[in-house]
Write an enzyme that holds these catalytic residues in place. Sequence first.
Site, PDB file in Angstrom:
ATOM      1  N   SER A  21       0.862  -1.189   0.000  1.00 29.49           N
ATOM      2  CA  SER A  21       0.000   0.000   0.000  1.00 29.49           C
ATOM      3  C   SER A  21       0.893   1.233   0.000  1.00 29.49           C
ATOM      4  O   SER A  21       1.656   1.460   0.946  1.00 29.49           O
ATOM      5  CB  SER A  21      -0.888   0.025   1.246  1.00 29.49           C
ATOM      6  OG  SER A  21      -1.373   1.350   1.419  1.00 29.49           O
ATOM      7  N   HIS A  46      -0.961  -1.324  -4.469  1.00 31.70           N
ATOM      8  CA  HIS A  46      -2.241  -1.039  -3.810  1.00 31.70           C
ATOM      9  C   HIS A  46      -2.344   0.457  -3.529  1.00 31.70           C
ATOM     10  O   HIS A  46      -1.493   1.036  -2.855  1.00 31.70           O
ATOM     11  CB  HIS A  46      -2.325  -1.837  -2.505  1.00 31.70           C
ATOM     12  CG  HIS A  46      -3.643  -1.756  -1.812  1.00 31.70           C
ATOM     13  ND1 HIS A  46      -4.727  -2.542  -2.148  1.00 31.70           N
ATOM     14  CD2 HIS A  46      -4.065  -0.977  -0.794  1.00 31.70           C
ATOM     15  CE1 HIS A  46      -5.753  -2.258  -1.361  1.00 31.70           C
ATOM     16  NE2 HIS A  46      -5.383  -1.300  -0.531  1.00 31.70           N
ATOM     17  N   ASP A  48      -4.620   3.411  -1.966  1.00 35.66           N
ATOM     18  CA  ASP A  48      -5.727   3.712  -1.052  1.00 35.66           C
ATOM     19  C   ASP A  48      -6.245   5.121  -1.309  1.00 35.66           C
ATOM     20  O   ASP A  48      -5.561   6.111  -1.045  1.00 35.66           O
ATOM     21  CB  ASP A  48      -5.243   3.588   0.398  1.00 35.66           C
ATOM     22  CG  ASP A  48      -5.044   2.137   0.799  1.00 35.66           C
ATOM     23  OD1 ASP A  48      -5.980   1.341   0.619  1.00 35.66           O
ATOM     24  OD2 ASP A  48      -3.945   1.792   1.279  1.00 35.66           O
ATOM     25  N   MET A  50      -8.940   7.892  -0.385  1.00 37.58           N
ATOM     26  CA  MET A  50      -9.805   8.263   0.753  1.00 37.58           C
ATOM     27  C   MET A  50     -10.303   9.687   0.597  1.00 37.58           C
ATOM     28  O   MET A  50      -9.593  10.552   0.074  1.00 37.58           O
ATOM     29  CB  MET A  50      -9.017   8.150   2.056  1.00 37.58           C
ATOM     30  CG  MET A  50      -8.372   6.791   2.262  1.00 37.58           C
ATOM     31  SD  MET A  50      -7.576   6.687   3.863  1.00 37.58           S
ATOM     32  CE  MET A  50      -6.804   5.064   3.758  1.00 37.58           C
ATOM     33  N   HIS A  79      -8.118   0.841  -4.309  1.00 39.29           N
ATOM     34  CA  HIS A  79      -9.086   0.615  -3.230  1.00 39.29           C
ATOM     35  C   HIS A  79      -9.787   1.940  -2.938  1.00 39.29           C
ATOM     36  O   HIS A  79      -9.188   2.844  -2.362  1.00 39.29           O
ATOM     37  CB  HIS A  79      -8.295   0.092  -2.014  1.00 39.29           C
ATOM     38  CG  HIS A  79      -9.117  -0.163  -0.799  1.00 39.29           C
ATOM     39  ND1 HIS A  79      -8.541  -0.423   0.428  1.00 39.29           N
ATOM     40  CD2 HIS A  79     -10.462  -0.202  -0.610  1.00 39.29           C
ATOM     41  CE1 HIS A  79      -9.498  -0.619   1.319  1.00 39.29           C
ATOM     42  NE2 HIS A  79     -10.673  -0.478   0.719  1.00 39.29           N
ATOM     43  N   MET A  81     -12.169   4.248  -1.076  1.00 38.68           N
ATOM     44  CA  MET A  81     -12.890   4.487   0.186  1.00 38.68           C
ATOM     45  C   MET A  81     -13.502   5.873   0.073  1.00 38.68           C
ATOM     46  O   MET A  81     -13.107   6.818   0.768  1.00 38.68           O
ATOM     47  CB  MET A  81     -11.895   4.375   1.361  1.00 38.68           C
ATOM     48  CG  MET A  81     -11.447   2.933   1.604  1.00 38.68           C
ATOM     49  SD  MET A  81      -9.923   2.808   2.566  1.00 38.68           S
ATOM     50  CE  MET A  81      -8.723   2.946   1.240  1.00 38.68           C
ATOM     51  N   MET A 150     -11.244  -6.414   5.006  1.00 34.69           N
ATOM     52  CA  MET A 150     -10.532  -5.419   5.821  1.00 34.69           C
ATOM     53  C   MET A 150     -10.270  -6.008   7.202  1.00 34.69           C
ATOM     54  O   MET A 150     -11.204  -6.436   7.888  1.00 34.69           O
ATOM     55  CB  MET A 150     -11.365  -4.143   5.972  1.00 34.69           C
ATOM     56  CG  MET A 150     -11.565  -3.327   4.710  1.00 34.69           C
ATOM     57  SD  MET A 150     -10.051  -2.789   3.890  1.00 34.69           S
ATOM     58  CE  MET A 150      -9.232  -1.852   5.190  1.00 34.69           C
ATOM     59  N   ASP A 188      -6.423  -6.785   4.025  1.00 37.08           N
ATOM     60  CA  ASP A 188      -5.863  -5.424   4.110  1.00 37.08           C
ATOM     61  C   ASP A 188      -5.962  -4.881   5.528  1.00 37.08           C
ATOM     62  O   ASP A 188      -7.058  -4.717   6.068  1.00 37.08           O
ATOM     63  CB  ASP A 188      -6.677  -4.531   3.150  1.00 37.08           C
ATOM     64  CG  ASP A 188      -6.113  -3.124   3.003  1.00 37.08           C
ATOM     65  OD1 ASP A 188      -5.081  -2.806   3.630  1.00 37.08           O
ATOM     66  OD2 ASP A 188      -6.716  -2.340   2.241  1.00 37.08           O
TER      67      ASP A 188
HETATM   68  C1  DX5 Z   1      -6.531   1.241   5.378  1.00 31.82           C
HETATM   69  C2  DX5 Z   1      -5.930   0.929   4.033  1.00 31.82           C
HETATM   70  C3  DX5 Z   1      -4.777  -0.016   4.067  1.00 31.82           C
HETATM   71  C4  DX5 Z   1      -3.607   0.455   4.866  1.00 31.82           C
HETATM   72  C5  DX5 Z   1      -2.741  -0.707   5.227  1.00 31.82           C
HETATM   73  O1  DX5 Z   1      -7.684   1.968   5.189  1.00 31.82           O
HETATM   74  O2  DX5 Z   1      -6.917   0.348   3.196  1.00 31.82           O
HETATM   75  O3  DX5 Z   1      -4.383  -0.392   2.757  1.00 31.82           O
HETATM   76  O4  DX5 Z   1      -2.857   1.441   4.232  1.00 31.82           O
HETATM   77  O5  DX5 Z   1      -1.707  -0.256   6.025  1.00 31.82           O
HETATM   78  P1  DX5 Z   1      -0.911  -1.189   7.028  1.00 31.82           P
HETATM   79  O6  DX5 Z   1      -0.370  -2.324   6.209  1.00 31.82           O
HETATM   80  O7  DX5 Z   1       0.125  -0.292   7.570  1.00 31.82           O
HETATM   81  O8  DX5 Z   1      -1.899  -1.666   8.069  1.00 31.82           O
HETATM   82 ZN    ZN Z   2      -6.404  -0.558   1.178  1.00 33.39          ZN
END
Ligand code: DX5
Ligand code: ZN
Length: 231
Positions: A21, A46, A48, A50, A79, A81, A150, A188
């Site tokens: 990620s 990956h 993320d 947000m 991903h 969100m 998750m 994840d």
């Molecule tokens: C959380 C994200 C993850 C996150 C994982 O909302 O979807 O992808 O960045 O980070 P680690 O591996 O540090 O838990």
């Molecule tokens: Zn993620």
Amino acid sequence: MATENSSIAPSAPRPVRIAPSILSADFAKLGEEIRAIDEAGADFVHVDVMDAHFVPNLTIGPPVIKALRPHTKKPFDVHLMIAPVDPYLQAFADAGADIITVHPEAGPHVHRTLQEIRRLGVKAGVSLNPGTPAKMLDYLMDMVDLILVMTVNPGFGGQSFIESQLMKIEAIRKRIDKEGLDIALEVDGGINTETARRAVDAGADVLVAGTATFTGGPTRYAENIRALRGD
Ligand code: DX5
Ligand code: ZN
């Protein structure tokens, strides 16, 4: 669209694929970071996304993904969100996403959202929050190429793995195998070498790892990825 593997869900024996990620990468040099994880053996990148509305954090959008696209041929595992999600699917597909994963809570018609992702020529993923039951997948199993469980509440990297999700991973793995489906099962949140092994034992075959990949800087990435894969 850049893909090295046409299928994202190979048949057994299941190789474990690692999806770093980039939330934990150095944002001041994202292009370099992506080239470094590619060379270090990452399978997916990956991303993320947000929106400070669906989750309490704000990250990156399509222009950044587009700028990063030429830096690797590895699939971009995006991903989302964000809510609403439907108005932005086209922009993420155009930016170079190979897989787009959505949360059912991010829109009133998840089936329609998944149909739209596939119509755009992108692999479709659905993500279940820790409080979302596996039953949510009923009537969606034929609509997805990837299921993302998750193991933290979405929003931040560096959180602790939520144990209760292992049962959900097991149940989904049984269902995929029983129905003989070509679906990747991704986990994840809070993945380290110990939780990686437990998630894989429960049936996961793609591990997202932010902190565990990027800890120690570029000279450590290959070793970190190998350790997560269990090599
Ligand atoms: C959380 C994200 C993850 C996150 C994982 O909302 O979807 O992808 O960045 O980070 P680690 O591996 O540090 O838990
Ligand atoms: Zn993620």
